[in-house]
Design an enzyme around this catalytic site. Sequence first.
Site, short mmCIF file in Angstrom:
data_model
loop_
_atom_site.label_atom_id
_atom_site.label_comp_id
_atom_site.label_asym_id
_atom_site.label_seq_id
_atom_site.Cartn_x
_atom_site.Cartn_y
_atom_site.Cartn_z
N VAL A 116 -51.35 -17.91 -49.33
CA VAL A 116 -50.29 -17.18 -50.02
C VAL A 116 -50.37 -15.68 -49.75
O VAL A 116 -51.44 -15.14 -49.49
CB VAL A 116 -50.33 -17.44 -51.54
CG1 VAL A 116 -49.99 -18.88 -51.85
CG2 VAL A 116 -51.68 -17.07 -52.15
N ARG A 143 -48.37 -7.16 -48.39
CA ARG A 143 -48.91 -6.81 -49.70
C ARG A 143 -47.81 -6.32 -50.65
O ARG A 143 -47.93 -6.40 -51.86
CB ARG A 143 -49.96 -5.70 -49.58
CG ARG A 143 -51.25 -6.13 -48.89
CD ARG A 143 -52.30 -5.06 -49.13
NE ARG A 143 -53.44 -5.14 -48.22
CZ ARG A 143 -54.50 -5.92 -48.40
NH1 ARG A 143 -54.58 -6.70 -49.46
NH2 ARG A 143 -55.50 -5.92 -47.54
N LYS A 159 -57.86 -3.98 -51.43
CA LYS A 159 -56.61 -3.37 -51.84
C LYS A 159 -55.74 -4.38 -52.58
O LYS A 159 -54.73 -4.03 -53.17
CB LYS A 159 -55.84 -2.89 -50.61
CG LYS A 159 -56.66 -2.07 -49.65
CD LYS A 159 -55.88 -1.77 -48.35
CE LYS A 159 -56.75 -0.94 -47.45
NZ LYS A 159 -56.96 -1.61 -46.15
N GLY A 160 -56.17 -5.65 -52.54
CA GLY A 160 -55.32 -6.73 -53.05
C GLY A 160 -54.94 -6.64 -54.51
O GLY A 160 -53.90 -7.16 -54.92
N ASP A 171 -60.91 -17.43 -54.53
CA ASP A 171 -60.78 -18.48 -53.52
C ASP A 171 -62.11 -19.25 -53.48
O ASP A 171 -62.34 -20.12 -54.29
CB ASP A 171 -60.42 -17.81 -52.20
CG ASP A 171 -60.06 -18.80 -51.10
OD1 ASP A 171 -59.49 -19.84 -51.40
OD2 ASP A 171 -60.35 -18.49 -49.92
N GLU A 190 -58.85 -8.67 -59.82
CA GLU A 190 -58.81 -9.17 -58.44
C GLU A 190 -57.48 -9.91 -58.21
O GLU A 190 -56.83 -10.37 -59.15
CB GLU A 190 -60.04 -10.07 -58.22
CG GLU A 190 -60.15 -10.77 -56.89
CD GLU A 190 -60.24 -9.88 -55.67
OE1 GLU A 190 -59.42 -8.95 -55.55
OE2 GLU A 190 -61.10 -10.13 -54.80
N ASP A 191 -57.11 -10.05 -56.94
CA ASP A 191 -55.86 -10.75 -56.62
C ASP A 191 -56.02 -12.26 -56.70
O ASP A 191 -55.17 -12.96 -57.22
CB ASP A 191 -55.32 -10.32 -55.24
CG ASP A 191 -56.36 -10.40 -54.12
OD1 ASP A 191 -57.52 -10.82 -54.36
OD2 ASP A 191 -56.02 -10.03 -52.98
N ASP A 220 -52.46 -10.22 -48.63
CA ASP A 220 -52.01 -9.91 -47.27
C ASP A 220 -52.35 -11.01 -46.28
O ASP A 220 -53.17 -11.89 -46.54
CB ASP A 220 -52.70 -8.63 -46.79
CG ASP A 220 -54.18 -8.87 -46.46
OD1 ASP A 220 -54.92 -9.35 -47.35
OD2 ASP A 220 -54.60 -8.62 -45.32
P1 IMP Z 1 -63.46 -15.41 -51.96
O1 IMP Z 1 -64.73 -14.66 -51.84
O2 IMP Z 1 -63.34 -16.53 -50.99
O3 IMP Z 1 -63.13 -15.85 -53.36
O4 IMP Z 1 -62.40 -14.39 -51.41
C1 IMP Z 1 -61.35 -13.91 -52.08
C2 IMP Z 1 -60.63 -12.97 -51.17
O5 IMP Z 1 -60.10 -13.66 -50.01
C3 IMP Z 1 -59.44 -12.40 -51.88
O6 IMP Z 1 -59.75 -11.17 -52.47
C4 IMP Z 1 -58.40 -12.28 -50.80
O7 IMP Z 1 -58.52 -11.01 -50.20
C5 IMP Z 1 -58.76 -13.32 -49.77
N1 IMP Z 1 -57.90 -14.53 -49.90
C6 IMP Z 1 -58.28 -15.74 -50.31
N2 IMP Z 1 -57.25 -16.62 -50.31
C7 IMP Z 1 -56.19 -15.92 -49.87
C8 IMP Z 1 -54.80 -16.27 -49.65
O8 IMP Z 1 -54.31 -17.41 -49.86
N3 IMP Z 1 -54.00 -15.27 -49.20
C9 IMP Z 1 -54.46 -14.02 -48.95
N4 IMP Z 1 -55.74 -13.65 -49.16
C10 IMP Z 1 -56.59 -14.59 -49.61
MG MG Z 2 -59.44 -9.24 -51.57
#
Ligand code: IMP
Ligand code: MG
Length: 179
Positions: free
Chosen positions: A152, A164, A43-44, A102, A98-99, A158
Amino acid sequence: MIHKDIGKVLITEEEIIARTKEMGKMITDDYAEEEPVVVGLLKGSVPFMAELIKQIRLDIEIDFMDVSSYVGTESEGDVRIVKDLDRSIVGRKVLIVEDIIDTGKTLTSVKELMYKKGASDVRIATLLDKPSRRKVQIEGEYVGFEVPNEFVVGYGLDFNQKYRNLPYIGVLKEECYKE
Ligand code: IMP
Ligand code: MG
Protein backbone atom coordinates in the site's frame (compact mmCIF):
# COMPACT_ATOMS: atom_id res chain seq x y z
CA MET A 1 -9.08 12.08 -9.13
CA ILE A 2 -7.31 8.85 -8.24
CA HIS A 3 -3.63 8.64 -9.26
CA LYS A 4 -3.12 6.57 -12.43
CA ASP A 5 -0.75 4.12 -10.64
CA ILE A 6 -3.32 3.20 -7.98
CA GLY A 7 -5.33 0.03 -8.58
CA LYS A 8 -7.80 0.61 -5.78
CA VAL A 9 -8.37 2.84 -2.81
CA LEU A 10 -8.44 0.93 0.47
CA ILE A 11 -9.00 3.77 2.92
CA THR A 12 -10.29 7.24 2.07
CA GLU A 13 -9.11 10.53 3.55
CA GLU A 14 -12.46 10.93 5.34
CA GLU A 15 -12.09 7.51 6.97
CA ILE A 16 -8.53 8.29 8.05
CA ILE A 17 -9.52 11.62 9.60
CA ALA A 18 -12.49 10.08 11.43
CA ARG A 19 -10.38 7.21 12.79
CA THR A 20 -7.56 9.56 13.80
CA LYS A 21 -10.06 11.60 15.84
CA GLU A 22 -11.03 8.44 17.74
CA MET A 23 -7.39 7.55 18.30
CA GLY A 24 -6.62 11.07 19.57
CA LYS A 25 -9.49 10.81 22.03
CA MET A 26 -8.23 7.43 23.31
CA ILE A 27 -4.72 8.79 23.73
CA THR A 28 -6.01 11.89 25.52
CA ASP A 29 -8.03 9.73 27.93
CA ASP A 30 -5.28 7.15 28.51
CA TYR A 31 -2.49 9.60 29.28
CA ALA A 32 -4.83 11.72 31.44
CA GLU A 33 -2.78 14.61 32.83
CA GLU A 34 0.56 13.30 31.57
CA GLU A 35 2.77 15.13 29.08
CA PRO A 36 4.06 12.48 26.65
CA VAL A 37 6.74 13.01 24.05
CA VAL A 38 5.22 12.09 20.69
CA VAL A 39 7.96 10.76 18.42
CA GLY A 40 7.27 10.48 14.69
CA LEU A 41 9.38 8.14 12.60
CA LEU A 42 10.47 9.90 9.40
CA LYS A 43 9.28 10.09 6.78
CA GLY A 44 6.24 7.83 6.60
CA SER A 45 4.56 9.06 9.77
CA VAL A 46 4.41 12.75 8.75
CA PRO A 47 0.82 13.08 7.39
CA PHE A 48 -0.64 10.83 10.11
CA MET A 49 1.38 12.52 12.85
CA ALA A 50 0.16 15.96 11.70
CA GLU A 51 -3.44 14.78 11.86
CA LEU A 52 -3.07 12.87 15.12
CA ILE A 53 -1.37 15.52 17.27
CA LYS A 54 -4.20 17.97 16.54
CA GLN A 55 -6.57 15.48 18.17
CA ILE A 56 -4.54 15.01 21.36
CA ARG A 57 -5.79 17.40 24.03
CA LEU A 58 -2.74 17.26 26.28
CA ASP A 59 0.43 19.29 26.65
CA ILE A 60 2.69 17.19 24.49
CA GLU A 61 6.16 17.63 23.05
CA ILE A 62 6.89 16.38 19.57
CA ASP A 63 10.14 15.07 18.17
CA PHE A 64 11.25 13.04 15.17
CA MET A 65 13.60 10.20 14.55
CA ASP A 66 14.78 8.64 11.31
CA VAL A 67 16.10 5.10 11.33
CA SER A 68 17.06 2.69 8.61
CA SER A 69 17.46 -1.03 8.91
CA TYR A 70 20.77 -2.68 8.22
CA VAL A 71 20.72 -4.82 5.12
CA GLY A 72 22.38 -8.21 5.41
CA THR A 73 25.22 -7.79 7.89
CA GLU A 74 24.18 -6.72 11.42
CA SER A 75 21.87 -8.78 13.57
CA GLU A 76 18.37 -8.67 12.21
CA GLY A 77 16.12 -5.97 13.54
CA ASP A 78 18.92 -3.61 14.53
CA VAL A 79 18.50 -0.13 13.20
CA ARG A 80 20.90 2.62 12.21
CA ILE A 81 19.97 6.07 13.49
CA VAL A 82 19.87 8.54 10.59
CA LYS A 83 18.39 11.35 12.69
CA ASP A 84 18.27 11.12 16.46
CA LEU A 85 15.89 12.80 18.90
CA ASP A 86 16.61 16.46 19.65
CA ARG A 87 15.88 16.28 23.37
CA SER A 88 16.32 13.91 26.28
CA ILE A 89 13.46 11.51 27.03
CA VAL A 90 14.80 10.36 30.41
CA GLY A 91 11.86 9.58 32.68
CA ARG A 92 9.34 10.54 29.99
CA LYS A 93 6.43 8.64 28.52
CA VAL A 94 6.99 8.21 24.81
CA LEU A 95 4.37 7.64 22.14
CA ILE A 96 5.95 6.46 18.89
CA VAL A 97 4.00 7.35 15.74
CA GLU A 98 4.50 5.15 12.68
CA ASP A 99 2.83 4.63 9.31
CA ILE A 100 2.63 0.82 9.35
CA ILE A 101 3.67 -2.23 11.36
CA ASP A 102 4.71 -4.85 8.85
CA THR A 103 7.25 -7.45 10.02
CA GLY A 104 7.50 -5.53 13.30
CA LYS A 105 11.29 -5.37 13.24
CA THR A 106 11.59 -1.57 13.00
CA LEU A 107 9.28 -0.86 15.91
CA THR A 108 10.75 -3.59 18.08
CA SER A 109 14.18 -1.98 17.71
CA VAL A 110 12.94 1.58 18.12
CA LYS A 111 10.92 0.69 21.22
CA GLU A 112 13.98 -0.94 22.78
CA LEU A 113 16.04 2.11 21.88
CA MET A 114 13.58 4.45 23.65
CA TYR A 115 13.86 2.41 26.85
CA LYS A 116 17.67 2.47 26.53
CA LYS A 117 17.44 6.25 26.30
CA GLY A 118 15.61 6.27 29.64
CA ALA A 119 11.94 6.49 28.70
CA SER A 120 9.66 5.34 31.53
CA ASP A 121 6.96 4.04 29.21
CA VAL A 122 6.82 3.46 25.45
CA ARG A 123 3.66 2.97 23.41
CA ILE A 124 2.94 2.83 19.71
CA ALA A 125 0.38 4.59 17.55
CA THR A 126 0.30 3.32 13.98
CA LEU A 127 -1.96 4.27 11.10
CA LEU A 128 -1.83 0.79 9.58
CA ASP A 129 -1.18 -2.75 10.72
CA LYS A 130 -0.39 -5.68 8.43
CA PRO A 131 -0.49 -8.57 10.93
CA SER A 132 -0.18 -11.29 8.29
CA ARG A 133 3.46 -10.27 7.71
CA ARG A 134 4.64 -10.20 11.32
CA LYS A 135 8.04 -11.78 12.04
CA VAL A 136 8.49 -10.51 15.58
CA GLN A 137 5.73 -10.31 18.15
CA ILE A 138 4.76 -6.66 18.62
CA GLU A 139 1.45 -4.81 18.71
CA GLY A 140 0.53 -1.15 18.58
CA GLU A 141 -1.52 0.21 21.47
CA TYR A 142 -3.32 2.52 19.02
CA VAL A 143 -3.97 1.07 15.57
CA GLY A 144 -5.86 2.89 12.85
CA PHE A 145 -6.66 0.17 10.34
CA GLU A 146 -5.71 -3.40 9.60
CA VAL A 147 -4.69 -3.92 5.97
CA PRO A 148 -4.41 -7.13 3.93
CA ASN A 149 -1.09 -8.46 2.64
CA GLU A 150 -0.81 -6.01 -0.26
CA PHE A 151 1.69 -3.25 -0.94
CA VAL A 152 0.00 0.00 0.00
CA VAL A 153 1.00 3.60 -0.62
CA GLY A 154 -0.26 7.07 0.23
CA TYR A 155 -0.78 9.11 3.40
CA GLY A 156 2.95 8.91 4.11
CA LEU A 157 3.66 5.47 2.69
CA ASP A 158 5.91 5.32 -0.34
CA PHE A 159 7.27 3.16 -3.08
CA ASN A 160 10.78 4.41 -3.98
CA GLN A 161 9.99 7.67 -2.16
CA LYS A 162 6.93 8.30 -4.35
CA TYR A 163 3.20 8.57 -3.48
CA ARG A 164 3.68 9.79 0.12
CA ASN A 165 1.48 12.82 -0.65
CA LEU A 166 -1.60 10.91 -1.81
CA PRO A 167 -4.45 11.80 0.57
CA TYR A 168 -5.67 8.17 0.84
CA ILE A 169 -4.30 4.64 1.25
CA GLY A 170 -4.25 2.77 -2.03
CA VAL A 171 -2.90 -0.40 -3.54
CA LEU A 172 -0.21 0.18 -6.13
CA LYS A 173 -0.83 -1.40 -9.54
CA GLU A 174 1.48 -4.37 -10.01
CA GLU A 175 2.98 -2.97 -13.24
CA CYS A 176 4.31 -0.02 -11.18
CA TYR A 177 6.65 -2.12 -9.05
CA LYS A 178 7.36 -5.02 -11.38
CA GLU A 179 9.53 -4.23 -14.36
P1 IMP B 1 8.79 -3.47 9.54
O1 IMP B 1 10.06 -3.34 10.28
O2 IMP B 1 8.79 -4.60 8.56
O3 IMP B 1 7.57 -3.48 10.41
O4 IMP B 1 8.82 -2.22 8.60
C1 IMP B 1 7.90 -1.24 8.56
C2 IMP B 1 8.33 -0.27 7.51
O5 IMP B 1 8.34 -0.87 6.20
C3 IMP B 1 7.34 0.86 7.45
O6 IMP B 1 7.75 1.93 8.25
C4 IMP B 1 7.30 1.20 5.98
O7 IMP B 1 8.27 2.18 5.72
C5 IMP B 1 7.69 -0.06 5.25
N1 IMP B 1 6.50 -0.77 4.71
C6 IMP B 1 6.00 -1.94 5.12
N2 IMP B 1 4.92 -2.30 4.41
C7 IMP B 1 4.73 -1.32 3.51
C8 IMP B 1 3.74 -1.10 2.47
O8 IMP B 1 2.79 -1.88 2.22
N3 IMP B 1 3.88 0.04 1.76
C9 IMP B 1 4.87 0.93 1.98
N4 IMP B 1 5.80 0.78 2.94
C10 IMP B 1 5.73 -0.34 3.69
MG1 MG C 1 8.87 3.63 7.56
